[in-house]
Motif scaffolding. Structure first.
Motif, PDB file in Angstrom:
ATOM      1  N   ALA A  58       0.822  -1.209   0.000  1.00 54.73           N
ATOM      2  CA  ALA A  58       0.000   0.000   0.000  1.00 54.73           C
ATOM      3  C   ALA A  58       0.859   1.264   0.000  1.00 54.73           C
ATOM      4  N   TYR A  59       1.994   1.207   0.673  1.00 53.34           N
ATOM      5  CA  TYR A  59       2.860   2.373   0.786  1.00 53.34           C
ATOM      6  C   TYR A  59       3.616   2.673  -0.517  1.00 53.34           C
ATOM      7  N   TYR A  60       4.107   1.632  -1.174  1.00 50.09           N
ATOM      8  CA  TYR A  60       4.967   1.841  -2.339  1.00 50.09           C
ATOM      9  C   TYR A  60       4.246   1.809  -3.685  1.00 50.09           C
ATOM     10  N   ASP A  61       3.060   1.222  -3.747  1.00 52.80           N
ATOM     11  CA  ASP A  61       2.379   1.019  -5.023  1.00 52.80           C
ATOM     12  C   ASP A  61       1.881   2.337  -5.618  1.00 52.80           C
ATOM     13  N   VAL A  62       2.224   2.572  -6.883  1.00 53.27           N
ATOM     14  CA  VAL A  62       1.746   3.769  -7.575  1.00 53.27           C
ATOM     15  C   VAL A  62       0.218   3.799  -7.619  1.00 53.27           C
ATOM     16  N   ASN A  63      -0.400   2.635  -7.621  1.00 50.80           N
ATOM     17  CA  ASN A  63      -1.857   2.551  -7.703  1.00 50.80           C
ATOM     18  C   ASN A  63      -2.568   2.940  -6.406  1.00 50.80           C
ATOM     19  N   HIS A  64      -1.811   3.096  -5.312  1.00 50.01           N
ATOM     20  CA  HIS A  64      -2.398   3.518  -4.038  1.00 50.01           C
ATOM     21  C   HIS A  64      -2.094   4.989  -3.711  1.00 50.01           C
ATOM     22  N   ALA A  65      -1.491   5.713  -4.644  1.00 50.62           N
ATOM     23  CA  ALA A  65      -1.064   7.091  -4.367  1.00 50.62           C
ATOM     24  C   ALA A  65      -2.225   7.984  -3.926  1.00 50.62           C
ATOM     25  N   GLU A  66      -3.378   7.839  -4.556  1.00 55.76           N
ATOM     26  CA  GLU A  66      -4.520   8.696  -4.213  1.00 55.76           C
ATOM     27  C   GLU A  66      -5.099   8.362  -2.840  1.00 55.76           C
ATOM     28  N   GLN A  67      -4.778   7.186  -2.302  1.00 59.13           N
ATOM     29  CA  GLN A  67      -5.288   6.776  -0.995  1.00 59.13           C
ATOM     30  C   GLN A  67      -4.266   6.990   0.118  1.00 59.13           C
ATOM     31  N   PHE A  68      -3.151   7.629  -0.197  1.00 63.75           N
ATOM     32  CA  PHE A  68      -2.067   7.749   0.777  1.00 63.75           C
ATOM     33  C   PHE A  68      -2.536   8.367   2.094  1.00 63.75           C
ATOM     34  N   LYS A  83      10.850   9.556   0.243  1.00 66.33           N
ATOM     35  CA  LYS A  83      10.750   9.946  -1.162  1.00 66.33           C
ATOM     36  C   LYS A  83      10.237   8.809  -2.048  1.00 66.33           C
ATOM     37  N   LEU A  84      10.340   7.569  -1.556  1.00 66.78           N
ATOM     38  CA  LEU A  84       9.968   6.424  -2.388  1.00 66.78           C
ATOM     39  C   LEU A  84       8.496   6.042  -2.299  1.00 66.78           C
ATOM     40  N   HIS A  85       7.708   6.727  -1.465  1.00 66.66           N
ATOM     41  CA  HIS A  85       6.313   6.287  -1.334  1.00 66.66           C
ATOM     42  C   HIS A  85       5.569   6.439  -2.653  1.00 66.66           C
ATOM     43  N   ASN A  86       4.808   5.390  -2.986  1.00 68.00           N
ATOM     44  CA  ASN A  86       3.993   5.328  -4.199  1.00 68.00           C
ATOM     45  C   ASN A  86       4.803   5.533  -5.475  1.00 68.00           C
ATOM     46  N   GLN A  87       6.012   4.951  -5.521  1.00 66.04           N
ATOM     47  CA  GLN A  87       6.897   5.126  -6.676  1.00 66.04           C
ATOM     48  C   GLN A  87       7.128   3.845  -7.478  1.00 66.04           C
ATOM     49  N   PHE A  88       6.473   2.737  -7.106  1.00 73.45           N
ATOM     50  CA  PHE A  88       6.783   1.456  -7.742  1.00 73.45           C
ATOM     51  C   PHE A  88       5.545   0.751  -8.279  1.00 73.45           C
ATOM     52  N   LEU A  89       5.782  -0.066  -9.301  1.00 74.66           N
ATOM     53  CA  LEU A  89       4.809  -1.068  -9.697  1.00 74.66           C
ATOM     54  C   LEU A  89       5.076  -2.261  -8.786  1.00 74.66           C
ATOM     55  N   ILE A 124      10.139  -1.750 -10.355  1.00 75.59           N
ATOM     56  CA  ILE A 124       9.356  -2.830  -9.761  1.00 75.59           C
ATOM     57  C   ILE A 124       9.860  -3.120  -8.350  1.00 75.59           C
ATOM     58  N   TYR A 125       8.904  -3.274  -7.433  1.00 73.53           N
ATOM     59  CA  TYR A 125       9.182  -3.742  -6.070  1.00 73.53           C
ATOM     60  C   TYR A 125       8.506  -5.100  -5.973  1.00 73.53           C
ATOM     61  N   LEU A 126       9.300  -6.155  -5.815  1.00 66.73           N
ATOM     62  CA  LEU A 126       8.787  -7.519  -5.748  1.00 66.73           C
ATOM     63  C   LEU A 126       8.628  -7.937  -4.289  1.00 66.73           C
ATOM     64  N   LEU A 127       7.422  -8.354  -3.925  1.00 60.29           N
ATOM     65  CA  LEU A 127       7.123  -8.851  -2.585  1.00 60.29           C
ATOM     66  C   LEU A 127       6.723 -10.315  -2.711  1.00 60.29           C
ATOM     67  N   ILE A 128       7.438 -11.191  -2.000  1.00 59.01           N
ATOM     68  CA  ILE A 128       7.110 -12.622  -2.013  1.00 59.01           C
ATOM     69  C   ILE A 128       6.836 -13.065  -0.583  1.00 59.01           C
ATOM     70  N   ASP A 129       5.624 -13.540  -0.352  1.00 59.44           N
ATOM     71  CA  ASP A 129       5.219 -14.004   0.972  1.00 59.44           C
ATOM     72  C   ASP A 129       5.235 -15.530   0.999  1.00 59.44           C
ATOM     73  N   GLU A 130       5.742 -16.073   2.090  1.00 60.24           N
ATOM     74  CA  GLU A 130       5.803 -17.527   2.313  1.00 60.24           C
ATOM     75  C   GLU A 130       6.495 -18.227   1.142  1.00 60.24           C
ATOM     76  N   TYR A 131       7.655 -17.704   0.768  1.00 55.23           N
ATOM     77  CA  TYR A 131       8.388 -18.222  -0.384  1.00 55.23           C
ATOM     78  C   TYR A 131       8.652 -19.722  -0.288  1.00 55.23           C
TER      79      TYR A 131
END
Length: 199
Positions: A58-68, A83-89, A124-131
């Protein structure tokens, strides 16, 4: 209105929007950004790993910028944004949802690989849960021979992490940041020589 306890809810946006209790851990975002960009975190189950990844998404995704402001305005990081908030796919994968069928796992990882290699010139910011969830299941279901084939030599799991490594290399590399969570270091140890960028 009394806040609810979000037991079992790992959707950060829902917790913030629906008035659930949330222990503010957003001050750790600054600390994460001070670390090397490729991180690997192992913790036992029920330690909040999935919720942490949802918060990072939610913090880094460009698609959540309007909901910051709605999501973070009352939290530490909302008052002290980096500076990096909402800067990544964001590419986020939950490997606990991956079938333990070795053929299906190979198809799934191949699809991720082809997607990642096509996304050049995008941050791109890659998040992998329970790899390690499905590999632990492969190990317990099919035994060490199948597991070893998947994680050593030309194995598809090792190949997957090799593709991730290659996506971090060179000028204009697509994969700028990475955060992996899991329960055990066993799988990462088995693919380590092909994935020696993790901290």
């Amino acid at each position: 209105m009394m806040k609810q306890i979000p037991y079992g809810i790992t959707d950060f946006s829902r917790i913030q929007k629906e008035n659930y209790y949330y222990v503010d851990k957003t001050m750790f975002i600054e600390k994460i950004e001070m670390q090397p960009p490729y991180l690997f975190l192992i913790r036992p189950r029920r330690f909040g790993k999935s919720l942490t990844l949802a918060m990072l998404e939610a913090y880094y995704d460009v698609n959540h910028a309007e909901q910051f402001d709605e999501l973070f305005g009352q939290l530490y990081i909302g008052q002290h944004p980096t500076k990096l908030h909402n800067q990544f796919l964001i590419m986020r994968f939950n490997f606990s949802e991956v079938s333990s069928n070795v053929n299906e796992v190979e198809l799934f990882l191949s699809a991720i690989n082809s997607y990642a290699t096509r996304k050049k010139n995008i941050r791109i910011y890659l998040l992998i849960d329970e790899y390690d969830n499905f590999t632990n299941t492969i190990l317990s279901t099919y035994g060490t021979e199948f597991y070893r084939k998947a994680t050593h030599g030309e194995g598809f799991i090792r190949g997957f992490f090799n593709v991730i490594k290659s996506a971090t290399t060179g000028t204009g590399a697509a994969l700028e940041r990475l955060f992996i969570t899991g329960v055990s270091p066993v799988t990462m140890d088995d693919v380590t020589s092909g994935f020696n960028i993790g901290t």
